[in-house]
Every structure is written in structure tokens, then in C-alpha cells.
Enzyme design. Structure first.
Site, PDB file in Angstrom:
ATOM      1  N   SER A  74      -4.160   0.555 -11.907  1.00 28.26           N
ATOM      2  CA  SER A  74      -3.859   0.979 -10.546  1.00 28.26           C
ATOM      3  C   SER A  74      -4.425   2.370 -10.268  1.00 28.26           C
ATOM      4  CB  SER A  74      -2.349   0.913 -10.299  1.00 28.26           C
ATOM      5  OG  SER A  74      -2.049   1.155  -8.940  1.00 28.26           O
ATOM      6  N   ASP A 125      -6.871   2.792  -3.308  1.00 30.03           N
ATOM      7  CA  ASP A 125      -6.808   3.197  -4.713  1.00 30.03           C
ATOM      8  C   ASP A 125      -7.746   2.315  -5.544  1.00 30.03           C
ATOM      9  OD1 ASP A 125      -5.341   0.822  -4.870  1.00 30.03           O
ATOM     10  OD2 ASP A 125      -3.807   1.656  -6.171  1.00 30.03           O
ATOM     11  N   ASP A 169      -7.692  -0.200  -7.590  1.00 26.23           N
ATOM     12  CA  ASP A 169      -7.626  -1.664  -7.581  1.00 26.23           C
ATOM     13  C   ASP A 169      -7.345  -2.219  -6.193  1.00 26.23           C
ATOM     14  OD1 ASP A 169      -4.950  -0.717  -7.726  1.00 26.23           O
ATOM     15  OD2 ASP A 169      -4.269  -2.627  -8.542  1.00 26.23           O
ATOM     16  N   ASP A 196      -4.909  -2.084  -3.986  1.00 24.67           N
ATOM     17  CA  ASP A 196      -3.646  -2.642  -3.502  1.00 24.67           C
ATOM     18  C   ASP A 196      -2.827  -1.601  -2.728  1.00 24.67           C
ATOM     19  OD1 ASP A 196      -2.820  -1.102  -5.664  1.00 24.67           O
ATOM     20  OD2 ASP A 196      -1.588  -2.671  -6.578  1.00 24.67           O
TER      21      ASP A 196
END
Length: 568
Positions: free
Chosen positions: A141, A295, A297, A299
Site C-alpha cells: 500500500s 497511493d 497500489d 486504492d
């Protein structure tokens, strides 16, 4: 150093490859202890840890062991299981996703692998679109470059539940990482058909379904600066912003390169200003209506908006509230029965959401922390034949969802809706900072903060547990100078907080969370992190104006910090 750690270190030294052995021999005593004092914990978020050698690090051996445990669980639970695989731009991600595919293939499980880096929500979508039994995404993340992770999804497209995580952990515990892992070389698995590249049409379908959540607000006059923070958002965000005809999108070119070192933003978290500095420099030159930052990834998404000659960052709570208000207004405009609509948020997210739900006449449900619980609510609505009643979900940590094709937070659909939100208010002559001020003037001013305290090392987990136990054992009559009206301990479960309920009452699962509600409406919520060795305090201060709320917040944060640090 304990004898157990010494023995484990020697075993690794005897079994790893040459490069890993050299890395092990170069560890200082403190680093060695941290790498070997326990295994990476497999929680509901899967694995997350620093890259390196040892059982408490992300490496090919720990990834292989985790995947063998997952494979054992899947083969015991499904007749012919399949798994969707995805990765982000981090160091080791390509190696790890191939290792996952190899171990799955070695256990007779077919996997579908995205050939290039793609967003986390695309993985959630692919699990359901391909009818898979599970999904695995290699990502940490928004953590710094030293980290990577292993996030597991169920067949419903949600991150796995507590019960399933426990079953997988039990299976992992039975695996020896050196001689208990079955694997088939990646290229051989491809040739045999045990690994298949995910068809391009799956990503196209994800974009198509994302666009169905559009409010059709005219964005032709909107100007946007966008940065993917060296992550995976570029392709999909560009596609949806083009599809909704955003007038001008300026990309932060230095951060468009997929680079797991995150050279221009060492902490690639769109919640913090430091990660947005380069994007803000672009804003000074481009004068956009909005800065969007996804960010690594893709999400989560953070934003900044121009107001009174400077760019203001809005919090995750504020964007969630603005989207809630906007989507409810658009649904009403379209003639939808708003009383059937459901919004989902969490017990640690904006208290003002309750007031907005009451004002708009819709249902609001508060789940435990973690977007999987919001995803579960979408699945429950679908099972009841009410899938279209889901309006949106949000959490304070910059995660948002609309539509039902994904069961996790989704920065791609959120970027689209935030652009439409900004265009909506621009047409009314307001920027988003002014729109938020209007909501505060109607419902009271709130200031919020997230505090955290790291609990690392061999004693970290026990020290964090002691802090939570101490908090529970002290009867709080005041907090930060304000009387405590109610203490809610979620450790034995609790009734789900709901505004304007339209369905059956629900219970929250037991969780290590303690909430203090104060007489003026303010609140403080304490919980250990589910993915990192730290405890968190969520502070919400309600005031008569912005200055009053900020002043109260300062006092509440001082009190919370003392608790997190173990001081009385």
C-alpha cells in the site's frame, strides 16, 4: 540473543542461496534479532513487513511458505480452486507474484496473473469477474520503500475474514519454508496452462463498470493535476478521466515512472503533505481546480484544492462527507428514492456522517475498521436483492467506493467522482474547501487527528497489549478536560451503529477497540493497527467554530498521546 534465535539463524544460513547467505552474514545483532524473533503474522490483511532475509521479513521463503499454507487451505475448501494475482511497483513484487504462481501451480491450483502492474481494486474486480476462489495482491500500500506485503482476497472480492485468516494461518504454521513448499517453475507452469495471463478484457471490463458509477456531471471546464506517486494508478485513472471528459489533466511526470524506490516521495502516502509537494509545485504553475494523488497500489486518493491563494489539503473524512452529500444530492436529482439508499463507513470515521444521513433521510451503517467490512455490507445488500441501494462507502484513511463491481476501496472510481464533485461545486461558484465549510456551518465544526505509537521489537506486541489493558482498567471520568459521557468497549462485540435502519439489526465482531464519547460530542478511539506494529488513536473534536474545534483537538491529542506512550 536467545538460543532459539541462534538456532533458527543457523538453519536459515544453511538453507538459503548464496546472495541471501551473504545478506544474513552482514546483519548486526539488533537487526538479526528483529529478523528472527518471530514469523511475519498472517492477519486479515495478509502479510506485511520489511524486505530482507529471515522469518520476520518479506522474501521468497516467507512468501513461499504463506502460499503453501494458502494452497492447502484452498484445496481443502474448494473442488478446483483458482486464484487471481496482481502486483504493484515495489521492490520484489514481480519476484514474489511469480513465486506465488509457482507454488500454487505446484499444488495443482491455476492462477490468472496480471501481466503488468495494476491497481488493487482491479484485483478485487478480477476475482469475481473470473470466478476465482481467492486473490493475492503483492503490495504494501502506502508504506515506505523498505516494505512489501501479501494481501489475500476471498471469492467475494473482499479481503479475507478473521475466521478464514485464522484457518490460513494454521495451515501456514504447518509448513516448513525450506522443505515443505511444493512449486513448479513459472515458465513451465505457463506452458502447462497452470498459469495464465489475465485477459486484457478483464481490465477493460473493470473500467467499463467503474464508469457506470459516474454521476454524468459535466467536467469539461475542470482542470486537474494528477500524480500516481510512482505507483500503479496512471493507466486506469487516465482512462476514466478521459472518459468523463475532464478538460485538462496535467501529470506529474517525475512521479509517473513506476519506481518502488519512490525517489521523489520517500513516504508515498497521499494523506501527508510531504508526499504531495511535487504535485503542489505543479499546481503553482498549472493553476488547476484540483490536485489528485493516488497511493502506490491505487486504492487510496488524497486531494488538494485552491482556496484564498493557497492549496488546501482536505482530510479523508472531509472528502468522504463531501462525496456522501454530493451523491445523495445527485440521486435525489435523478428521482431516486433516497430512503432506500445505504452508506457504509466505519466506527473510526467522521461522526458528522450521522448528521448528513439524518438530513438526507438515508441509511448509514458503521462497520469495524477495515474496508473488507464495508465490502461485506455490499455483498449482504446484493444477497437481499438490494445491490442498487448501495450509495457509497468511505473510511477516514482516504478510502472510498461507489458502485458494486469492486469490494474494496478504489482510488480509480474515487478519482472520477472527486472530479465530478469538484465540477459540481465549481458550477455553483465554490471550491471544495468552501463546500466543506458550508457543511460545517450546517452541522457543526469538527477537527480530527490520527495519532500513532510504534511498538516494535520482541516486546512490542506485549507492550501494546499492556497499554490497551491499562486503558480498559482505568475508569475515565474526563478526557482532555472534557467529561466522559460513555465508554464503548468493542472487545466483546457490539451492536452495529446504524442511522435510519432499513434492514435487520447487526452485531459487530469482537475487536480490540475502546471508544470514549465525551459530553460535547467529541470522541477518542484507541486500537492496535491490523497491519503494522503500532497503536492508533482517532480523535474527533466538535466545536462552535473552526478555532474552537482546533483548540479542543489540541487538548484531546495531548491526553491521547500520554495514553499511547504509557504515561498516566
Amino acid at each position: 540473543m536467545s538460543q532459539d534465535i541462534d538456532k533458527l539463524y543457523e538453519r536459515w544460513l544453511a538453507n538459503v542461496g548464496e546472495a541471501s547467505r551473504i545478506a544474513l552474514e552482514g546483519l548486526d545483532p539488533e537487526s538479526m534479532e528483529d529478523a528472527f524473533y518471530h514469523d511475519l503474522a498472517f492477519g486479515t490483511g495478509g502479510l506485511r513487513g520489511k524486505l530482507g532475509i529471515g522469518p520476520n521479513r518479506m522474501n521468497a521463503y516467507t512468501v513461499g511458505k504463506a502460499t503453501q499454507g494458502l494452497a492447502d487451505y484452498l484445496n481443502a475448501s474448494f473442488e478446483n480452486p483458482t486464484v487471481a494475482l496482481c502486483r504493484d511497483t515495489r521492490h520484489g513484487s514481480e519476484e514474489f507474484v511469480r513465486r506465488v504462481a509457482e507454488v500454487l501451480a505446484g499444488n495443482g491450483i491455476k492462477s490468472f496473473v496480471f501481466e503488468r502492474v495494476e491497481p488493487t481494486p482491479a484485483l478485487s474486480f478480477a476475482v469475481r469477474e473470473l470466478g476465482c476462489s481467492a486473490g493475492v495482491n503483492i503490495t504494501a500500500s502506502h508504506n515506505p520503500a523498505a516494505y512489501n506485503g501479501y494481501k489475500v482476497y476471498g471469492a467475494d472480492g473482499c479481503q479475507i475474514t478473521v475466521d478464514i485468516a485464522a484457518e490460513i494461518q494454521a495451515a501456514i504454521d504447518r509448513v516448513d519454508c525450506f522443505n515443505g513448499v511444493k512449486a513448479l517453475p513459472f515458465e513451465e507452469a505457463l506452458t502447462r496452462g497452470s498459469v495464465e495471463w489475465t485477459p486484457e478484457c478483464v481490465l477493460d471490463r473493470y473500467i467499463e463498470m467503474t464508469l457506470k458509477a459516474s454521476t454524468r456531471e459535466d467536467c469539461s471546464a475542470l482542470r486537474v493535476v494528477y500524480t500516481p506517486l510512482h505507483g500503479v494508478g496512471l493507466e486506469c485513472v487516465n482512462r476514466v478521466l478521459s472518459a468523463i471528459h475532464v478538460a485538462g489533466v496535467v501529470r506529474v511526470e517525475e512521479q509517473c515512472a513506476a519506481d518502488g524506490a519512490f525517489p521523489t516521495c520517500p513516504y508515498p502516502n497521499p494523506e501527508i503533505r510531504e508526499a504531495l509537494e511535487l504535485g503542489l509545485d505543479y499546481c503553482d504553475r498549472a493553476n488547476p481546480d484540483l490536485l489528485l494523488a493516488t497511493d502506490p497500489d491505487a486504492d487510496r486518493v488524497g486531494i488538494a484544492v485552491p482556496h484564498a491563494g493557497e492549496y488546501k489539503l482536505l482530510s479523508g473524512n472531509e472528502v468522504g462527507l463531501l462525496l456522501l452529500d454530493f451523491l445523495a444530492a445527485k440521486a435525489t436529482e435523478f428521482g431516486v428514492d433516497i430512503s432506500r439508499k445505504v452508506v457504509c463507513t466505519t466506527i473510526v470515521s467522521a461522526p458528522m456522517a450521522d448528521d448528513l444521513a439524518r438530513e438526507r433521510g438515508l441509511e448509514l451503517r458503521r462497520t469495524l475498521t477495515g474496508f473488507k467490512f464495508i465490502g461485506e455490507q455490499v455483498g449482504m445488500l446484493e444477497a437481499e436483492g438490494r445491490k442498487s441501494d448501495f450509495l457509497m462507502g468511505f473510511e477516514e484513511s482516504y478510502g472510498y467506493l461507489a458502485g458494486t463491481c469492486v469490494r474494496d476501496k478504489d482510488a480509480v472510481v474515487a478519482s472520477m467522482l472527486i472530479c465530478e464533485l469538484a465540477a459540481y461545486w465549481k458550477a455553483k461558484g465554490k471550491d471544495l474547501y468552501e463546500a466543506m465549510e458550508s457543511l460545517y456551518e450546517c452541522h457543526g465544526f469538527w477537527a480530527n487527528a490520527l495519532l500513532s505509537q510504534a511498538y516494535e521489537g520482541p516486546r512490542g506486541a506485549s507492550e501494546m497489549a499492556e497499554m490497551m489493558a491499562s486503558l480498559r482498567n482505568v475508569t475515565c471520568v474526563e478526557f482532555g478536560g472534557v467529561a466522559v459521557a460513555q465508554i464503548i468497549d468493542y472487545s466483546n462485540g457490539a451492536d452495529m451503529p446504524v442511522v435510519n435502519p432499513t434492514g435487520k439489526p447487526q452485531k459487530l465482531l469482537p475487536a480490540d477497540v475502546l471508544e470514549l464519547r465525551l459530553v460535547d460530542g467529541s470522541r477518542a478511539i484507541f486500537r492496535p493497527s491490523g497491519t503494522e506494529p503500532k497503536a492508533k488513536a482517532y480523535i474527533f473534536a466538535k466545536g462552535s467554530g473552526r478555532g474552537d474545534a482546533d483548540e479542543k483537538l489540541t487538548a484531546l491529542c495531548v491526553a491521547a498521546k500520554r495514553i499511547l506512550e504509557g504515561r498516566k
